[in-house]
Every structure is written in C-alpha cells, then in structure tokens.
Design an enzyme around this catalytic site. Structure first.
Site, mmCIF file in Angstrom:
data_model
loop_
_atom_site.group_PDB
_atom_site.id
_atom_site.type_symbol
_atom_site.label_atom_id
_atom_site.label_comp_id
_atom_site.label_asym_id
_atom_site.label_seq_id
_atom_site.Cartn_x
_atom_site.Cartn_y
_atom_site.Cartn_z
ATOM 1 N N GLU A 115 0.829 -1.201 0.000
ATOM 2 C CA GLU A 115 0.000 0.000 0.000
ATOM 3 C C GLU A 115 0.863 1.250 0.000
ATOM 4 O OE1 GLU A 115 -2.466 -0.214 3.441
ATOM 5 O OE2 GLU A 115 -3.998 -1.427 2.445
ATOM 6 N N ARG A 171 -15.738 -7.400 16.023
ATOM 7 C CA ARG A 171 -15.939 -7.654 17.451
ATOM 8 C C ARG A 171 -16.065 -6.312 18.160
ATOM 9 N NH1 ARG A 171 -11.046 -5.837 19.068
ATOM 10 N NH2 ARG A 171 -9.229 -6.335 17.780
#
Length: 645
Positions: A200, A296
C-alpha cells in the site's frame, strides 16, 4: 432475551460484560484457567467453569471446552469479548452447531473481513475508498517490487492475515524493498501461518480514525468516530472520541462508508471499520481510506459509550437475542468528548517490557470510569496481556476531558509493579496532543521526551522516609526525652541509594536530613507541608517498599543499613534486583575482587534472562542470595566494597 450467557474471555472485558448482563437480569457463567482461579471475573460471575491450564492454547483458545462449559452450565449464548476466539469463524460455526447463540457477527461476515486483501477488494466493490495499493494473488517478489514502483514510495508491506503491527514494514527506497519483504513474510508466517502480503501507499502524516458500526444482519447504523492515532509500534495507547478537527462533511462521508461496509456483508452486532486518514492537509472528505474491519467489540469502545450514552454490550445482547436495532441513525448524537488511556504493567525505561508483580496497592480517583479485571492483592500474570485498567474520562469539551484524564492518571496509585502511568500522564501534557495535532508518528518522534525520568526531588525522598515511620502523628511517635533522636533510613531507588536521617522535633514537626539539606515536615490539613510548601503526593508503604504517588511515581526499597558498609558510599555498592524474578546463577563469592562490568548473577524474569554486572571495581563483601531464590524488585542481592589500597 437470554436468561444465561457464558463469557468466553477473562480480565477486564469479562468483567465489563458481566456488569451489563447483571444490570439486565441475565445470569453469567465465567470460564477460567489455572492461573485465573482467583480472578475478579470469576468472583463477579454467578458461576464459573475451569477449562484448562494457564497457557491460552490450553484454556481460552479451547473452543470445545468452552462450548461444553456453556452446555453443562445451562447457558444459551456465548459472548466472546475481544481477542482469543472472538474473530474465529470456525468457533462461531461450532457454537451454532451446538445449538447455542454466538453474540456477534456470522462466521461468513468474519471470514469476509478476515483477510485484508479480500476485504479491501470487497470494500472497493461496495464503493468504500481503499488505499492505493496491490492486493492481488501474485506473490512473486519481483511482481510485488514492480507494484511498489507503480504505487510510488514510500510504501507499506502488510501481512494479509495480519494484525497488531506484525508482518508490517515501511519501505522508503526501492533498494530496501526485498529485504523488508523477506522480513515481513517471515514474521507473518510465524505469527499467522500465512506469509502473503499486500502493498500500500504509505501516508505521510497518517491518522487512525475508526467508525463504530452496529448492525442487525440487514441494516446498520454508525455511532460516530474514534481517533486512535496515538500509537506506539502500531499499538493503541490513548483513544478519543470524537476526532479532533473532524468536520460534519467528513464525519458523514466516513459514517456512510462504514455503514456500506457493514451492510455489504450482512453484519450483525458491534464492529469497527478502521480508516487511515491523511492529516497533512487537515481532515478532508477525499482523504480517508479503508484499512480493515474488526468484527468484534473493540478495547476502546467505552469512549463511544461516553459520547453517545449507549451501552454497546447491552445492544449486543439485545440484537443477538433477536431484537431489531435499538436506535435509528437520526436518534444518535454526540455529547461532549471522551478519552481512554490503557494502563499496563510494563517497564517503560527498559523499553516497555511487560512486567509482573502483586498489586499491593491499587487506587483510582472516584470521578473516573475504570474498566479493570484486577483488584488490590491480585498478581499480574505472565501468561496474559498485562493490562491493569482502562481509565475513561468525559467532559463537555476536549480540553476538559483531557484535563480530567491528566488528573485521573496523576491520581492513580499502583504499587507492586512498574507501570506506564507516568508515560501516559506525560502524553496528556504533550503540547501537540493537547492542541489536537495528532498522527500515528507522534509518540515515535518524541519518545525520548515522553519517557524521560526526572530527577527525584528531595521532597519525594523525605515523604518516603516519613512513610517508613508508620503513624507519624501518634502522640509518642519519634518521642525522645531530652533532644531529637535522629534515625537513619536507607532508601534504594533503582541503583541510587538515598541516605536519610529523620527525627521528631520538639514542636511535633519532623526533621529530615538528606545530604547537605535539612527539611522540616509538618502534617497540616491532611497533607504534608515541607519547608512551608504543601506536598500533593501520597505514599504507600508495605513489605519494605515505599511508593510516592504524584505527578511522577517513585518506588523505593527499604535497605537494611547493616547490609551496606558505611564506608562504601554510593549505591554502586549494592546490586539490586531490577524486577521480580528467579535467581538462575550467582558467579561470585565473598572476598572476590571484581572489575566494573563483571558478571555477578543472572536473573530470569518474563522468560528472559538478565545478567547483572558490577557497577564499579570492588570487592564482594556479601552475597545475599543463592541460585534458585525468588526475589522481588529492589531486593539487595550482592554488596560490593572498595578495594583495599
């Protein structure tokens, strides 16, 4: 609604879930390892089931044992907390196959976001902006190097299955790419069993801003952003909400992108969509890109709760039980500002090494939210994350919330283990952070200043010496018939020895002599006044150790004057244990001459061996320990004396 849930976790998150469940009238079942038999989460739960040995692989990662515990205890659902099995799709499948409810997203949603490269491709399809980069399947080194050239340096190599900064390398120049790639792959293979990477574009002034989302499997809402840019080695340190400098336009754009991400995978429950933001030009709607989604509840969720008034665990339980989303987007609003600081047992001067110890004293100010799984008297286990507590403050403005965090940290009292408390407090005083000028490189740039240990003021030594005298205000404390009785107190602070004498004076005050300075201490208005100045610091003394708590924490060990030859002078004459541990070997005997730097003993702590060496030339006067002895931090091990002429 469920009548009983099992919490497949430990520590502060287990306690956090238990408190909300209890408030909702839901019975809770804890699970515990050998190391956690006496833990707070076990005490708080309505019942508890032992699931194995202290190593996570033998207990908290044993999905079969956890599911069996749920079935035998009558639990209808399992809350995973965070970490351990919380993002394991195979565990979700097993829970549902056993006829139980998993309080969280589907296995399919977790799998969709589990690999960074696949998740980014999915997000691109959903119209969520992603960082320019290569997320393809071709893992040939030359192909990846070519992709880096196309993207433009600097670039970031990231493990596709990564997390926590593992398998991640920043590369500035093409000639460094192959070495960095090999290192990242090796680390990723060890940590995740998968050495695939993605490439990236590296953002020059990156900020880590994440959006809290909540879905019911069909639709989703967002609960605004958190700024987690204050990081050390990719680990979050202090989080806040909302993000400083956030505009309404950018908040709307990021929130909509996060909701699209959640709805694209049919997300159910609490989740976090993490974005990397270019802060070099301020916060702009075209300057944020998707990084990953955490499927989560996040460690830092309390700051979102503080600014929205929403109990996210309550929402998790209600939606998992079949209810619709408890609120619409238009019902949610930001109220004020909040911070969270992560307090750890770690040795900052030693490079943030994890620490152990028994918390002989633990106290926090009353006007701050504390999420913790530890009580006074509990031991910090070497088996798990050494978090002591999360301190969460809220205020009508960022400045007020930050001032409250600073006061909360400076008012925190922890004895029995070294901590990062002073480092966190230093961050709250950092001018750039206070101004909201944050990015992920702030701590790294200013680490020396943030971890600098100020010289201990004489007043702190005086307070410690007074603390060793017990009840200094008792009518007969320090009483002498004709003249003050001066008593010697030796206090070891690391490798520095403070030689004090103190006495009760005729008018009831105390005199303290430290080197050439003599101080006068008076107890007035529930505080010590030394030489006419009020001391805000407080002390704790137990087991031969003294802690002074104030803007800076100072720990001392009481040294028996008989164990130190008076003529030896400085602290180099006493070799002290730098941390609790096991004496593995002793290499010297009394009467032996040693040179500066000579190996004296080996101490084992946290599965690492630490060699203790002589601080100067000298003669071994005494050896106070033997191999196999367990010692506490600050314990005197070996006494050196000057060599005879």
């Amino acid at each position: 609604m469920f009548h009983t849930i099992l919490i497949a976790n430990r520590g502060e998150i287990a306690c956090r879930v238990i408190r909300t469940a209890r408030a909702m009238g839901i019975r809770t079942v804890a699970v515990y390892s050998d190391a956690d038999a006496g833990a707070l989460h076990v005490a708080l739960a309505d019942s508890a089931v032992h699931i194995g040995g202290p190593a996570p692989r033998d207990s908290y990662l044993r999905g079969d044992a956890i599911i069996q515990a749920a079935k035998t205890s009558g639990a209808q659902a399992i809350h995973p907390g965070y970490g351990f099995l919380s993002e394991n799709p195979d565990f979700v499948d097993a829970v549902e196959a056993a006829g139980l409810t998993f309080i969280g997203p589907s296995a399919q949603a977790i799998r969709a976001m589990g690999l960074k490269d696949a998740a980014k491709a999915l997000m691109q399809e959903a119209g969520v902006p992603v960082v320019p980069g290569y997320h393809g399947a071709n893992q040939d080194a030359e192909h990846l190097a070519g992709a880096a050239d196309t993207i433009g340096y600097p670039v970031l190599i990231k493990a596709v299955a990564g997390g926590g900064g593992k398998g991640m390398r920043r590369v500035e120049r093409p000639q460094d790419f192959h070495e960095a790639l090999e290192s990242a792959r090796s680390e990723a293979a060890t940590a995740f069993g998968n050495d695939n990477v993605l490439i990236e574009k590296y953002i020059e002034k990156p900020r880590h801003i994440e959006i809290q989302v909540f879905g019911d499997g069909t639709s989703a809402v967002h609960l605004f952003e958190r700024d987690c840019s204050l990081q050390r080695r990719h680990q979050k340190v202090i989080e806040e909400a909302p993000a400083p400098g956030m505009t309404d336009a950018m908040r709307a754009a990021m929130g909509q992108a996060a909701v699209r991400a959640a709805e694209a995978i049919g997300y159910k429950g609490a989740g976090t969509v993490e974005f990397i933001v270019d802060g070099s030009r301020g916060l702009r709607s075209d300057g944020f890109w998707f990084m990953e989604m955490n499927t989560r509840l996040q460690v830092e969720h309390p700051v979102t709760e503080a600014i929205t008034g929403v109990d996210l665990v309550e929402w998790q339980l209600r939606v998992a039980a079949g209810e619709a989303l408890p609120a619409r987007q238009q019902d949610l609003a930001i109220r004020g500002h909040a911070f969270e600081a992560r307090l750890y047992a770690e040795d900052v001067p030693a490079g943030f090494l994890p620490a152990t110890g028994t918390l002989e004293h633990l106290h926090f100010p009353a006007d701050v939210r504390i999420d913790s799984g530890i009580r006074p008297g509990d031991a910090i286990s070497p088996w798990y994350d050494p978090m002591i507590a999360k301190l969460i403050t809220h205020g009508p403005t960022r400045a007020v919330a930050l001032a409250r965090l600073r006061a909360a940290l400076e008012g925190a009292q922890i004895a029995g283990s070294v901590t990062n408390r002073d480092f966190l407090a230093a961050l709250t005083r950092h001018a750039g952070f206070a101004a909201g000028d944050v990015d992920t490189g702030l701590i790294g740039r200013d680490i020396d200043t943030l971890t600098a240990v100020a010289q201990t003021p004489p007043e702190a030594v005086a307070l410690a010496a007074l603390a060793t005298r017990g009840d200094t205000q008792a009518p007969l404390a320090g009483f002498a018939l004709w003249q003050p009785l001066w008593q010697r107190v030796l206090l070891a602070e690391g490798d520095v020895l403070h030689d004090c004498t103190l006495a009760r004076l005729a008018d009831g005050a105390w005199g303290i002599r430290l080197g050439a300075r003599e101080m006068r201490a008076e107890w007035r208005g529930r505080a010590w006044w030394i030489d006419g100045a009020k001391c805000a610091a407080e002390t704790h003394c137990a087991g031969g150790k003294v802690s002074v708590f104030g803007a800076q924490t100072v720990h001392f060990s009481l040294v028996d004057p008989l164990a130190v030859e008076a003529a030896a002078g400085a602290a180099a004459g006493v070799v002290l244990a730098p941390m609790p541990g096991l004496v593995k070997a002793v290499f010297v005997t009394p009467g032996e001459a040693v040179a500066k730097g000579a190996r004296l003993a080996v101490l084992e702590a946290m599965k690492m061996e630490h060699t203790l060496v002589a601080g100067r030339d000298g003669m071994v006067a005494e050896v106070l320990v033997t191999a196999g002895a367990q010692v506490e931090a600050g314990a005197a091990l070996i006494v050196l004396e000057e060599l005879a002429d």
